[in-house]
Design a protein around this motif. Structure first.
Motif, PDB file in Angstrom:
ATOM      1  N   ALA A 206       0.818  -1.214   0.000  1.00  0.00           N
ATOM      2  CA  ALA A 206       0.000   0.000   0.000  1.00  0.00           C
ATOM      3  C   ALA A 206       0.847   1.257   0.000  1.00  0.00           C
ATOM      4  CB  ALA A 206      -0.933   0.001   1.208  1.00  0.00           C
ATOM      5  N   GLY A 207       2.098   1.183   0.442  1.00  0.00           N
ATOM      6  CA  GLY A 207       2.976   2.345   0.473  1.00  0.00           C
ATOM      7  C   GLY A 207       3.677   2.635  -0.835  1.00  0.00           C
ATOM      8  N   LEU A 208       3.538   1.769  -1.835  1.00  0.00           N
ATOM      9  CA  LEU A 208       4.158   2.024  -3.132  1.00  0.00           C
ATOM     10  C   LEU A 208       3.543   3.250  -3.790  1.00  0.00           C
ATOM     11  CD1 LEU A 208       4.343  -1.646  -4.511  1.00  0.00           C
ATOM     12  CD2 LEU A 208       6.160  -0.321  -3.406  1.00  0.00           C
ATOM     13  N   LYS A 209       4.362   3.990  -4.558  1.00  0.00           N
ATOM     14  CA  LYS A 209       3.913   5.257  -5.136  1.00  0.00           C
ATOM     15  C   LYS A 209       2.721   5.084  -6.068  1.00  0.00           C
ATOM     16  CE  LYS A 209       8.448   7.507  -4.884  1.00  0.00           C
ATOM     17  NZ  LYS A 209       9.523   8.171  -5.649  1.00  0.00           N
ATOM     18  N   TRP A 210       2.704   4.013  -6.825  1.00  0.00           N
ATOM     19  CA  TRP A 210       1.620   3.840  -7.785  1.00  0.00           C
ATOM     20  C   TRP A 210       0.415   3.141  -7.177  1.00  0.00           C
ATOM     21  CZ3 TRP A 210       0.462  -1.328  -8.801  1.00  0.00           C
ATOM     22  CH2 TRP A 210       1.420  -2.259  -8.408  1.00  0.00           C
ATOM     23  N   VAL A 211       0.513   2.695  -5.929  1.00  0.00           N
ATOM     24  CA  VAL A 211      -0.609   2.039  -5.261  1.00  0.00           C
ATOM     25  C   VAL A 211      -1.283   2.972  -4.262  1.00  0.00           C
ATOM     26  CG1 VAL A 211      -1.294   0.110  -3.758  1.00  0.00           C
ATOM     27  CG2 VAL A 211       0.423  -0.244  -5.540  1.00  0.00           C
ATOM     28  N   ARG A 212      -0.501   3.800  -3.573  1.00  0.00           N
ATOM     29  CA  ARG A 212      -1.055   4.595  -2.477  1.00  0.00           C
ATOM     30  C   ARG A 212      -2.189   5.529  -2.902  1.00  0.00           C
ATOM     31  NH1 ARG A 212       2.305   7.966   2.153  1.00  0.00           N
ATOM     32  NH2 ARG A 212       0.521   8.267   3.524  1.00  0.00           N
ATOM     33  N   PRO A 213      -2.135   6.181  -4.069  1.00  0.00           N
ATOM     34  CA  PRO A 213      -3.281   7.018  -4.463  1.00  0.00           C
ATOM     35  C   PRO A 213      -4.576   6.236  -4.642  1.00  0.00           C
ATOM     36  CG  PRO A 213      -1.328   7.589  -5.736  1.00  0.00           C
ATOM     37  CD  PRO A 213      -1.011   6.328  -5.011  1.00  0.00           C
ATOM     38  N   HIS A 214      -4.459   4.911  -4.832  1.00  0.00           N
ATOM     39  CA  HIS A 214      -5.636   4.074  -5.054  1.00  0.00           C
ATOM     40  C   HIS A 214      -5.818   3.059  -3.921  1.00  0.00           C
ATOM     41  CE1 HIS A 214      -5.363   5.760  -9.089  1.00  0.00           C
ATOM     42  NE2 HIS A 214      -4.117   5.309  -9.167  1.00  0.00           N
ATOM     43  N   VAL A 215      -5.439   3.466  -2.685  1.00  0.00           N
ATOM     44  CA  VAL A 215      -5.483   2.525  -1.567  1.00  0.00           C
ATOM     45  C   VAL A 215      -6.907   2.111  -1.237  1.00  0.00           C
ATOM     46  CG1 VAL A 215      -5.579   4.336   0.195  1.00  0.00           C
ATOM     47  CG2 VAL A 215      -4.567   2.125   0.756  1.00  0.00           C
ATOM     48  N   ALA A 216      -7.894   2.964  -1.541  1.00  0.00           N
ATOM     49  CA  ALA A 216      -9.292   2.600  -1.287  1.00  0.00           C
ATOM     50  C   ALA A 216      -9.709   1.406  -2.147  1.00  0.00           C
ATOM     51  CB  ALA A 216     -10.212   3.796  -1.549  1.00  0.00           C
ATOM     52  N   TYR A 217      -9.216   1.350  -3.376  1.00  0.00           N
ATOM     53  CA  TYR A 217      -9.544   0.228  -4.248  1.00  0.00           C
ATOM     54  C   TYR A 217      -8.821  -1.043  -3.804  1.00  0.00           C
ATOM     55  CZ  TYR A 217     -11.417   3.908  -7.215  1.00  0.00           C
ATOM     56  OH  TYR A 217     -12.129   4.978  -7.684  1.00  0.00           O
ATOM     57  N   LEU A 218      -7.618  -0.895  -3.257  1.00  0.00           N
ATOM     58  CA  LEU A 218      -6.931  -2.056  -2.703  1.00  0.00           C
ATOM     59  C   LEU A 218      -7.687  -2.601  -1.491  1.00  0.00           C
ATOM     60  CD1 LEU A 218      -4.466  -3.941  -2.707  1.00  0.00           C
ATOM     61  CD2 LEU A 218      -3.268  -2.249  -1.287  1.00  0.00           C
ATOM     62  N   PHE A 219      -8.220  -1.695  -0.666  1.00  0.00           N
ATOM     63  CA  PHE A 219      -9.037  -2.112   0.465  1.00  0.00           C
ATOM     64  C   PHE A 219     -10.303  -2.822  -0.006  1.00  0.00           C
ATOM     65  CE2 PHE A 219     -11.985  -0.715   4.048  1.00  0.00           C
ATOM     66  CZ  PHE A 219     -11.578  -1.726   4.895  1.00  0.00           C
ATOM     67  N   SER A 220     -10.907  -2.310  -1.063  1.00  0.00           N
ATOM     68  CA  SER A 220     -12.087  -2.951  -1.635  1.00  0.00           C
ATOM     69  C   SER A 220     -11.749  -4.350  -2.167  1.00  0.00           C
ATOM     70  CB  SER A 220     -12.660  -2.079  -2.755  1.00  0.00           C
ATOM     71  OG  SER A 220     -13.771  -2.695  -3.363  1.00  0.00           O
ATOM     72  N   PHE A 221     -10.587  -4.479  -2.797  1.00  0.00           N
ATOM     73  CA  PHE A 221     -10.170  -5.795  -3.297  1.00  0.00           C
ATOM     74  C   PHE A 221      -9.948  -6.777  -2.150  1.00  0.00           C
ATOM     75  CE2 PHE A 221      -6.525  -8.608  -4.080  1.00  0.00           C
ATOM     76  CZ  PHE A 221      -7.052  -9.404  -5.100  1.00  0.00           C
ATOM     77  N   SER A 222      -9.345  -6.313  -1.053  1.00  0.00           N
ATOM     78  CA  SER A 222      -9.104  -7.207   0.080  1.00  0.00           C
ATOM     79  C   SER A 222     -10.418  -7.699   0.687  1.00  0.00           C
ATOM     80  CB  SER A 222      -8.260  -6.492   1.137  1.00  0.00           C
ATOM     81  OG  SER A 222      -8.968  -5.396   1.698  1.00  0.00           O
ATOM     82  N   MET A 223     -11.420  -6.829   0.753  1.00  0.00           N
ATOM     83  CA  MET A 223     -12.728  -7.253   1.259  1.00  0.00           C
ATOM     84  C   MET A 223     -13.385  -8.237   0.306  1.00  0.00           C
ATOM     85  SD  MET A 223     -14.401  -3.879   3.051  1.00  0.00           S
ATOM     86  CE  MET A 223     -14.403  -2.892   1.564  1.00  0.00           C
ATOM     87  N   LEU A 224     -13.272  -7.986  -0.998  1.00  0.00           N
ATOM     88  CA  LEU A 224     -13.826  -8.913  -1.985  1.00  0.00           C
ATOM     89  C   LEU A 224     -13.147 -10.271  -1.891  1.00  0.00           C
ATOM     90  CD1 LEU A 224     -15.719  -9.264  -4.446  1.00  0.00           C
ATOM     91  CD2 LEU A 224     -13.819  -8.498  -5.887  1.00  0.00           C
ATOM     92  N   PHE A 225     -11.838 -10.276  -1.710  1.00  0.00           N
ATOM     93  CA  PHE A 225     -11.068 -11.508  -1.539  1.00  0.00           C
ATOM     94  C   PHE A 225     -11.552 -12.276  -0.311  1.00  0.00           C
ATOM     95  CE2 PHE A 225      -6.487 -13.222  -0.822  1.00  0.00           C
ATOM     96  CZ  PHE A 225      -6.901 -14.487  -1.199  1.00  0.00           C
ATOM     97  N   ASN A 226     -11.791 -11.564   0.785  1.00  0.00           N
ATOM     98  CA  ASN A 226     -12.238 -12.212   2.011  1.00  0.00           C
ATOM     99  C   ASN A 226     -13.638 -12.786   1.860  1.00  0.00           C
ATOM    100  OD1 ASN A 226     -13.701 -11.871   4.885  1.00  0.00           O
ATOM    101  ND2 ASN A 226     -11.521 -12.241   5.224  1.00  0.00           N
ATOM    102  N   GLY A 227     -14.535 -12.037   1.229  1.00  0.00           N
ATOM    103  CA  GLY A 227     -15.894 -12.524   1.063  1.00  0.00           C
ATOM    104  C   GLY A 227     -15.981 -13.743   0.160  1.00  0.00           C
ATOM    105  N   LEU A 228     -15.229 -13.719  -0.944  1.00  0.00           N
ATOM    106  CA  LEU A 228     -15.231 -14.882  -1.841  1.00  0.00           C
ATOM    107  C   LEU A 228     -14.612 -16.102  -1.177  1.00  0.00           C
ATOM    108  CD1 LEU A 228     -14.239 -13.166  -5.229  1.00  0.00           C
ATOM    109  CD2 LEU A 228     -16.505 -13.927  -4.477  1.00  0.00           C
ATOM    110  N   THR A 229     -13.635 -15.890  -0.288  1.00  0.00           N
ATOM    111  CA  THR A 229     -13.064 -17.011   0.462  1.00  0.00           C
ATOM    112  C   THR A 229     -14.122 -17.672   1.337  1.00  0.00           C
ATOM    113  OG1 THR A 229     -10.893 -15.943   0.489  1.00  0.00           O
ATOM    114  CG2 THR A 229     -11.277 -17.683   2.109  1.00  0.00           C
ATOM    115  N   ASP A 230     -14.943 -16.880   1.999  1.00  0.00           N
ATOM    116  CA  ASP A 230     -16.023 -17.444   2.825  1.00  0.00           C
ATOM    117  C   ASP A 230     -17.014 -18.237   1.983  1.00  0.00           C
ATOM    118  OD1 ASP A 230     -14.838 -16.175   4.952  1.00  0.00           O
ATOM    119  OD2 ASP A 230     -16.199 -14.453   4.919  1.00  0.00           O
ATOM    120  N   ILE A 231     -17.391 -17.672   0.839  1.00  0.00           N
ATOM    121  CA  ILE A 231     -18.395 -18.333   0.000  1.00  0.00           C
ATOM    122  C   ILE A 231     -17.857 -19.637  -0.583  1.00  0.00           C
ATOM    123  CG2 ILE A 231     -19.732 -18.098  -2.131  1.00  0.00           C
ATOM    124  CD1 ILE A 231     -19.942 -15.096  -1.526  1.00  0.00           C
TER     125      ILE A 231
END
Length: 542
Positions: free
Chosen positions: A323-348
């Motif tokens: 998340a601290g990388l220069k090209w990732v940090r401006p889009h950290v909200a989308y990375l957070f969204s991806f992590s939640m999607l990853f967690n939800g699909l793991t449960d399903i």
């Protein structure tokens, strides 16, 4: 003439986050506090069987101890915000450490379950809440560029302490009983006071010394001839007293800033976080019982949680680095969204796991996704509201999450009792997490990106896109200019003549004097010439 003094009602000068130095000690303290706050309510569960025997109560009665701790941790968020805004982080954390320790020590002398609720539940839970929230605020104060990594490392305290406190609690229970274990646990919580003691604020000492040195230097430079210097100093003091008398009364600082609800990003984050918490904690709570119902032995079923904790230890710092990388940090909200999607699909996807191997695979992927969510949740909030309003934002978010914590896991338990089917619960929890991920990603893209595309005003180059430090610096500069303009005498013609005579004298002094440095004159002239306090103090030392 001099710099504004925070004690006189002016805005304090902002301090740039050091991104290191003493910040690493603050990070270590935050690591310990996070570990105690999240792991302690779960680690106390090792004492439940002994408590059931001594107090003749059921499992649901003892489970309320952990529930009350978590409810205090989340539900007292606004109270913590008010105390931090009023007294600062360090005093609040010291009081919190004492309360947390006193709660467990008093719990070792209780004679019924109600007294346990009040001591180990309410008192200890409140103490940990008063430590947890200020530690995150201080972490955001000391780190800016490395803040994602710092948040990831601090969040790793939760799985580390969970894997340590549970075995330690079992050993203490076997050797000293539950009362001795509670007493020793209370002593361990005194380490929260040590962590609070290292949380020193950034804007201390140095600014006051610089302000006093600047005022003294300006007084000497205005009238440097013999005995008139003393007269100049007394005149300066009289002028400062006159300015103090004319200043408007200091406005009280907001104890809880509700203006953050006007931030669309904060609203989106709060809604998605509420939906997330409804299903996030359900799988790890029901995992052991689910494994036992599928025929897995008790020891192997308990080991599944250890797998999640071990993976989580490495997932949180790794996600913080990404998340601290220069090209990732401006889009950290989308990375957070991806992590939640990853967690939800793991449960399903793991809802139909029917053997131990399938459950182990589920634990590995759940540990990765759960660690990503834990590392990014507060980083995204800091990026949305900024460090200035983070103390109020986190308090309100935790209060809203408290309702979700009290709704999600208990509702899942009732559905299990009614349906006798864990598969439906995993589908439901995973769907809630996926819904929160889709909402955060879609709302951030549709609502927030439109605001970013609006062109900034041409005449205001500092508007938008600036960091918290830059915004604070502009506020301080505007305050200084406003105060200097208010103190100007009404006769503008006389002022121009006096200023011209003084400027001519200063030019003559420069030509006949030592040369170099800043011209001696009024504070406004110094400001126009670009001389700051550091340069003036340095010249005086020479």
């Amino acid at each position: 003439m001099g710099r504004p003094d925070p004690e006189e009602g002016q805005l304090p000068a902002p301090v740039k986050p050091p991104d290191g130095g003493w910040g690493w000690i603050v990070l270590l303290g935050c690591f310990v506090i996070t570990g105690f706050s999240y792991a302690f309510p779960k680690a106390v569960s090792v004492y439940f069987k002994e408590l059931m025997k001594d107090f003749h109560v059921g499992y649901s009665d003892t489970a309320w101890i952990s529930s009350i701790m978590l409810a205090m941790l989340y539900g007292t968020g606004p109270v913590c915000s008010i105390m931090v805004n009023q007294f600062g982080c360090r005093p609040v954390m010291l009081i919190g450490g004492l309360l947390a320790s006193a709660g467990m020590i008093l719990a070792s002398f209780t004679t019924n379950i109600i007294e346990l609720y009040l001591t180990a539940g309410v008192l200890t839970g409140l103490g940990m809440a008063l430590n947890f929230q200020p530690s995150l605020i201080m972490l955001g104060t000391y780190f800016d560029k490395r803040r994602p990594l710092a948040n990831g490392l601090a969040a790793a305290g939760s799985p580390v302490f969970l894997s340590s406190l549970s075995p330690l609690g079992q050993v203490l229970l076997e050797k000293f009983g539950w009362r001795g274990g509670f007493l020793i646990m209370g002593g361990l919580l005194l380490n929260c006071c040590t962590c609070g003691a290292v949380m020193r604020p950034l804007d201390m000492g140095m600014k006051r010394k610089m302000g006093k040195a600047q005022d003294k230097y300006e007084a000497k430079e205005m009238l440097p001839i013999g005995g008139k210097s003393e007269e100049g100093i007394s005149t300066t003091d009289g002028t400062k007293k006159g300015k103090k008398a004319k200043k408007k009364p200091k406005k009280g600082k907001k104890l809880l800033d509700f203006s953050i609800f006007s931030n669309r990003g904060f609203i989106i984050y709060t809604i998605s976080k509420f939906i997330l918490v409804l299903g996030l904690f359900v799988p790890p709570i029901l995992l052991v019982n689910y494994a036992k119902d599928t025929g897995v032995p008790d020891t192997e079923a308990a080991f599944l949680l250890s797998i999640i904790g071990f993976i989580d230890i490495f997932a949180r710092p790794a996600c913080g680095m990404v998340a601290g990388l220069k090209w990732v940090r401006p889009h950290v909200a989308y990375l957070f969204s991806f992590s939640m999607l990853f967690n939800g699909l793991t449960d399903i996807c793991s809802a139909r796991a029917s053997n131990y191997t399938g459950l182990v695979i589920f634990c590995v992927f759940f540990g990765i996704s759960y660690g990503m969510v834990g590392a990014l949740q507060f980083e995204v909030l800091m990026a949305i509201v900024g460090s200035q309003k983070f103390s109020s934002a986190i308090g309100l978010v935790l209060l809203i999450e408290a309702f979700a914590v009290l709704i999600g896991p208990p509702s899942a338990g009732r559905l299990v009792d009614a349906l006798k089917n864990y598969e439906v619960i995993f589908y439901l929890a995973g769907s809630e997490v996926v819904l929160s991920a889709l909402f955060l990603g879609a709302a951030s893209y549709c609502c927030l990106n439109r605001g970013k595309k609006e062109p900034p005003p041409e005449n205001n180059p500092s508007a938008g896109g600036g960091s918290d430090t830059e915004e604070a610096e502009s506020d301080v500069q505007e305050t200084e200019e406003h105060s200097s303009n208010n103190h100007q005498p009404p006769h503008s013609t006389d002022n121009v003549m006096v200023a011209a005579n003084e400027e001519a004298n200063h030019v003559a002094e420069e030509q006949s004097g030592e040369g170099g440095g800043c011209p001696a004159g009024d504070g406004d002239v110094l400001a126009r010439d670009g001389c700051n306090a550091d340069q003036m103090v340095e010249r005086d030392s020479f």
